[in-house]
Design a protein around this motif. Structure first.
Motif, PDB file in Angstrom:
ATOM      1  N   SER A 165       0.835  -1.209   0.000  1.00  6.74           N
ATOM      2  CA  SER A 165       0.000   0.000   0.000  1.00  6.74           C
ATOM      3  C   SER A 165       0.862   1.248   0.000  1.00  6.74           C
ATOM      4  O   SER A 165       0.584   2.207  -0.732  1.00  6.74           O
ATOM      5  CB  SER A 165      -0.938  -0.008   1.204  1.00  6.74           C
ATOM      6  N   ALA A 166       1.915   1.250   0.830  1.00  5.58           N
ATOM      7  CA  ALA A 166       2.809   2.409   0.870  1.00  5.58           C
ATOM      8  C   ALA A 166       3.596   2.543  -0.428  1.00  5.58           C
ATOM      9  O   ALA A 166       3.760   3.644  -0.961  1.00  5.58           O
ATOM     10  CB  ALA A 166       3.760   2.286   2.064  1.00  5.58           C
ATOM     11  N   ALA A 167       4.066   1.417  -0.957  1.00  6.71           N
ATOM     12  CA  ALA A 167       4.861   1.456  -2.184  1.00  6.71           C
ATOM     13  C   ALA A 167       4.026   1.923  -3.375  1.00  6.71           C
ATOM     14  O   ALA A 167       4.515   2.677  -4.229  1.00  6.71           O
ATOM     15  CB  ALA A 167       5.454   0.077  -2.469  1.00  6.71           C
ATOM     16  N   SER A 168       2.747   1.508  -3.423  1.00  7.13           N
ATOM     17  CA  SER A 168       1.906   1.879  -4.558  1.00  7.13           C
ATOM     18  C   SER A 168       1.561   3.363  -4.571  1.00  7.13           C
ATOM     19  O   SER A 168       1.192   3.900  -5.615  1.00  7.13           O
ATOM     20  CB  SER A 168       0.611   1.059  -4.536  1.00  7.13           C
ATOM     21  N   LEU A 169       1.690   4.019  -3.434  1.00  3.63           N
ATOM     22  CA  LEU A 169       1.416   5.453  -3.385  1.00  3.63           C
ATOM     23  C   LEU A 169       2.525   6.244  -4.076  1.00  3.63           C
ATOM     24  O   LEU A 169       2.283   7.331  -4.618  1.00  3.63           O
ATOM     25  CB  LEU A 169       1.264   5.903  -1.934  1.00  3.63           C
ATOM     26  N   PHE A 170       3.738   5.709  -4.079  1.00  7.53           N
ATOM     27  CA  PHE A 170       4.871   6.379  -4.714  1.00  7.53           C
ATOM     28  C   PHE A 170       5.093   5.879  -6.143  1.00  7.53           C
ATOM     29  O   PHE A 170       5.532   6.632  -7.008  1.00  7.53           O
ATOM     30  CB  PHE A 170       6.141   6.148  -3.889  1.00  7.53           C
ATOM     31  N   PHE A 171       4.818   4.609  -6.351  1.00  4.13           N
ATOM     32  CA  PHE A 171       5.002   4.018  -7.678  1.00  4.13           C
ATOM     33  C   PHE A 171       3.698   3.321  -8.060  1.00  4.13           C
ATOM     34  O   PHE A 171       3.427   2.215  -7.593  1.00  4.13           O
ATOM     35  CB  PHE A 171       6.169   3.030  -7.686  1.00  4.13           C
ATOM     36  N   ARG A 172       2.899   3.946  -8.896  1.00  2.00           N
ATOM     37  CA  ARG A 172       1.568   3.442  -9.213  1.00  2.00           C
ATOM     38  C   ARG A 172       1.579   2.120  -9.972  1.00  2.00           C
ATOM     39  O   ARG A 172       0.564   1.421 -10.018  1.00  2.00           O
ATOM     40  CB  ARG A 172       0.792   4.502 -10.004  1.00  2.00           C
ATOM     41  N   ASP A 173       2.717   1.782 -10.587  1.00  2.00           N
ATOM     42  CA  ASP A 173       2.763   0.513 -11.303  1.00  2.00           C
ATOM     43  C   ASP A 173       2.967  -0.676 -10.368  1.00  2.00           C
ATOM     44  O   ASP A 173       2.957  -1.824 -10.821  1.00  2.00           O
ATOM     45  CB  ASP A 173       3.861   0.525 -12.370  1.00  2.00           C
ATOM     46  N   VAL A 174       3.129  -0.400  -9.062  1.00  5.02           N
ATOM     47  CA  VAL A 174       3.264  -1.486  -8.088  1.00  5.02           C
ATOM     48  C   VAL A 174       2.022  -2.375  -8.113  1.00  5.02           C
ATOM     49  O   VAL A 174       2.112  -3.596  -7.985  1.00  5.02           O
ATOM     50  CB  VAL A 174       3.507  -0.925  -6.669  1.00  5.02           C
ATOM     51  N   LYS A 175       0.851  -1.764  -8.299  1.00  5.18           N
ATOM     52  CA  LYS A 175      -0.385  -2.559  -8.285  1.00  5.18           C
ATOM     53  C   LYS A 175      -0.406  -3.572  -9.421  1.00  5.18           C
ATOM     54  O   LYS A 175      -0.953  -4.672  -9.272  1.00  5.18           O
ATOM     55  CB  LYS A 175      -1.611  -1.653  -8.361  1.00  5.18           C
ATOM     56  N   TYR A 176       0.200  -3.232 -10.562  1.00  9.98           N
ATOM     57  CA  TYR A 176       0.243  -4.177 -11.677  1.00  9.98           C
ATOM     58  C   TYR A 176       1.214  -5.328 -11.381  1.00  9.98           C
ATOM     59  O   TYR A 176       0.961  -6.480 -11.750  1.00  9.98           O
ATOM     60  CB  TYR A 176       0.652  -3.461 -12.955  1.00  9.98           C
ATOM     61  N   ILE A 177       2.304  -4.991 -10.701  1.00  5.20           N
ATOM     62  CA  ILE A 177       3.255  -6.029 -10.292  1.00  5.20           C
ATOM     63  C   ILE A 177       2.608  -6.967  -9.288  1.00  5.20           C
ATOM     64  O   ILE A 177       2.772  -8.196  -9.358  1.00  5.20           O
ATOM     65  CB  ILE A 177       4.528  -5.388  -9.707  1.00  5.20           C
ATOM     66  N   VAL A 178       1.856  -6.391  -8.345  1.00  2.00           N
ATOM     67  CA  VAL A 178       1.169  -7.196  -7.334  1.00  2.00           C
ATOM     68  C   VAL A 178       0.146  -8.117  -7.986  1.00  2.00           C
ATOM     69  O   VAL A 178       0.052  -9.304  -7.652  1.00  2.00           O
ATOM     70  CB  VAL A 178       0.495  -6.280  -6.293  1.00  2.00           C
ATOM     71  N   GLU A 179      -0.621  -7.595  -8.936  1.00  2.00           N
ATOM     72  CA  GLU A 179      -1.616  -8.404  -9.625  1.00  2.00           C
ATOM     73  C   GLU A 179      -0.962  -9.575 -10.354  1.00  2.00           C
ATOM     74  O   GLU A 179      -1.464 -10.706 -10.313  1.00  2.00           O
ATOM     75  CB  GLU A 179      -2.402  -7.549 -10.622  1.00  2.00           C
ATOM     76  N   PHE A 249       8.289  -0.037   7.561  1.00  2.00           N
ATOM     77  CA  PHE A 249       8.373   0.516   6.203  1.00  2.00           C
ATOM     78  C   PHE A 249       7.275   1.544   5.981  1.00  2.00           C
ATOM     79  O   PHE A 249       7.513   2.625   5.431  1.00  2.00           O
ATOM     80  CB  PHE A 249       8.262  -0.631   5.189  1.00  2.00           C
ATOM     81  N   PHE A 250       6.070   1.224   6.424  1.00  2.00           N
ATOM     82  CA  PHE A 250       4.924   2.115   6.251  1.00  2.00           C
ATOM     83  C   PHE A 250       5.138   3.421   7.016  1.00  2.00           C
ATOM     84  O   PHE A 250       4.930   4.522   6.475  1.00  2.00           O
ATOM     85  CB  PHE A 250       3.659   1.421   6.732  1.00  2.00           C
ATOM     86  N   LYS A 251       5.550   3.324   8.274  1.00  3.20           N
ATOM     87  CA  LYS A 251       5.730   4.524   9.099  1.00  3.20           C
ATOM     88  C   LYS A 251       6.903   5.363   8.613  1.00  3.20           C
ATOM     89  O   LYS A 251       6.909   6.594   8.772  1.00  3.20           O
ATOM     90  CB  LYS A 251       5.938   4.129  10.565  1.00  3.20           C
ATOM     91  N   HIS A 252       7.897   4.718   8.004  1.00  5.38           N
ATOM     92  CA  HIS A 252       9.039   5.453   7.465  1.00  5.38           C
ATOM     93  C   HIS A 252       8.617   6.332   6.294  1.00  5.38           C
ATOM     94  O   HIS A 252       9.100   7.450   6.134  1.00  5.38           O
ATOM     95  CB  HIS A 252      10.127   4.470   7.048  1.00  5.38           C
ATOM     96  N   LEU A 253       7.703   5.812   5.473  1.00  7.39           N
ATOM     97  CA  LEU A 253       7.270   6.564   4.287  1.00  7.39           C
ATOM     98  C   LEU A 253       6.078   7.480   4.570  1.00  7.39           C
ATOM     99  O   LEU A 253       5.790   8.367   3.767  1.00  7.39           O
ATOM    100  CB  LEU A 253       6.887   5.590   3.169  1.00  7.39           C
ATOM    101  N   GLU A 254       5.397   7.287   5.672  1.00  8.03           N
ATOM    102  CA  GLU A 254       4.169   8.031   5.943  1.00  8.03           C
ATOM    103  C   GLU A 254       4.324   9.546   5.898  1.00  8.03           C
ATOM    104  O   GLU A 254       3.439  10.238   5.354  1.00  8.03           O
ATOM    105  CB  GLU A 254       3.603   7.615   7.304  1.00  8.03           C
ATOM    106  N   PRO A 255       5.411  10.143   6.422  1.00 12.63           N
ATOM    107  CA  PRO A 255       5.523  11.606   6.347  1.00 12.63           C
ATOM    108  C   PRO A 255       5.536  12.160   4.922  1.00 12.63           C
ATOM    109  O   PRO A 255       5.215  13.338   4.719  1.00 12.63           O
ATOM    110  CB  PRO A 255       6.869  11.877   7.054  1.00 12.63           C
ATOM    111  N   ALA A 256       5.885  11.353   3.952  1.00 14.30           N
ATOM    112  CA  ALA A 256       5.956  11.816   2.555  1.00 14.30           C
ATOM    113  C   ALA A 256       4.710  11.492   1.747  1.00 14.30           C
ATOM    114  O   ALA A 256       4.675  11.751   0.546  1.00 14.30           O
ATOM    115  CB  ALA A 256       7.196  11.230   1.863  1.00 14.30           C
ATOM    116  N   PHE A 257       3.700  10.910   2.399  1.00 14.14           N
ATOM    117  CA  PHE A 257       2.493  10.519   1.662  1.00 14.14           C
ATOM    118  C   PHE A 257       1.832  11.706   0.967  1.00 14.14           C
ATOM    119  O   PHE A 257       1.472  11.653  -0.207  1.00 14.14           O
ATOM    120  CB  PHE A 257       1.490   9.863   2.605  1.00 14.14           C
TER     121      PHE A 257
END
Length: 261
Positions: A165-179, A249-257
């Motif tokens: 979820s955190a990774a897909s917010l920065f790189f939208r193609d993550v969802k395609y990799i996950v699928e 990982f999530f909390k590390h990236l949260e300030p940049a959301f």
């Protein structure tokens, strides 16, 4: 992490509210209603039966009732794991307004997605119980292992869910990799087959942390025996590490959301 979990507990009402909202939105305008909760497991079961029937024809044997029950018992938790990761991946990108405008622990979104999928799992499990009754599968004391197996699976789904979820917010193609990963993951997970059928080499398939859990659920319900404790411990440790790593990982990236949206 302890302080973060305490804060998450303070926002538990919001957590339940978002989870309930996800459930209601999913079924609000659905023609089939709650039957959608059993649709995916049913499709997986049907595919598994076709695969097992093909194996039976190749070996000139018959498809036993226990084999059908085994596929069904594994398909329901597998569908939960897949849907949890899939919905968690899109949980932040689907709630960008709340992510940027209001302060609260943002990990609520992927965790609420997992909880909503667990509700689907309970609905599908009710249908599974009926199927097992029809197939005349008995019960045993080994079913008391199920809570530990399910908690481990929830931890695993939550940890992976927070990461994607955190990774897909920065790189939208993550969802395609996950699928793509979820599509092919079933071939490396003993849903349609039993690892014991491959002899000692089949033990390598249990390196997949979801594999011992599915195998353990099948052992408890169908074979009426305890799961392999060494592999169960492996999955439990892996799930705990995945949850801790996912949370960090999530909390590390949260300030940049807010900046990435």
């Amino acid at each position: 992490m302890k302080e973060g979990l305490r804060e998450l507990y303070r926002y538990r009402d919001l957590f339940y509210t978002i989870a309930c909202r996800d459930i209601k939105v999913r079924y609000k305008q659905s023609v089939m209603g709650f039957l959608w909760a059993i649709l995916m497991p049913t499709l997986i079961v049907m595919a598994g039966i076709i695969v097992r029937y093909g194996f039976a024809l190749a070996s000139h044997s018959h498809l036993a009732t226990a084999e059908i029950a085994t596929v069904a018992v594994k398909s329901v938790p597998w569908a939960f794991l897949v849907s949890s990761i899939r919905f968690s991946c899109a949980s932040l990108t689907n709630n960008t307004v709340l992510v940027t405008k209001i302060y609260f622990p943002k990990e609520i979104f992927p965790l609420a997605a997992v909880l909503a999928c667990f509700f689907d799992f309970l609905v599908a499990s009710a249908a599974l119980v009926v199927l097992l009754f029809v197939l005349k599968i008995g019960w045993s004391m080994e079913l008391f292992w199920l809570p530990l197996l399910l908690v481990t699976m929830v931890l695993l789904a939550s940890g992976i869910g927070m990461i994607v979820s955190a990774a897909s917010l920065f790189f939208r193609d993550v969802k395609y990799i996950v699928e793509a990963a979820l599509t092919f993951a079933i071939f490396f997970t003993p849903v349609f087959y039993d690892t014991r059928g491959f002899g000692e080499k089949g033990q390598w398939l249990l390196v997949n942390p979801a594999a011992p859990l599915l195998q353990g659920i099948s052992d408890c319900v169908i074979r009426q025996q305890s799961p392999e404790l060494s592999w169960l411990a492996y999955s439990l440790v892996f799930a705990l590490m995945a949850f801790v790593a996912g949370y960090a990982f999530f909390k590390h990236l949260e300030p940049a959301f807010a900046e990435s949206i």
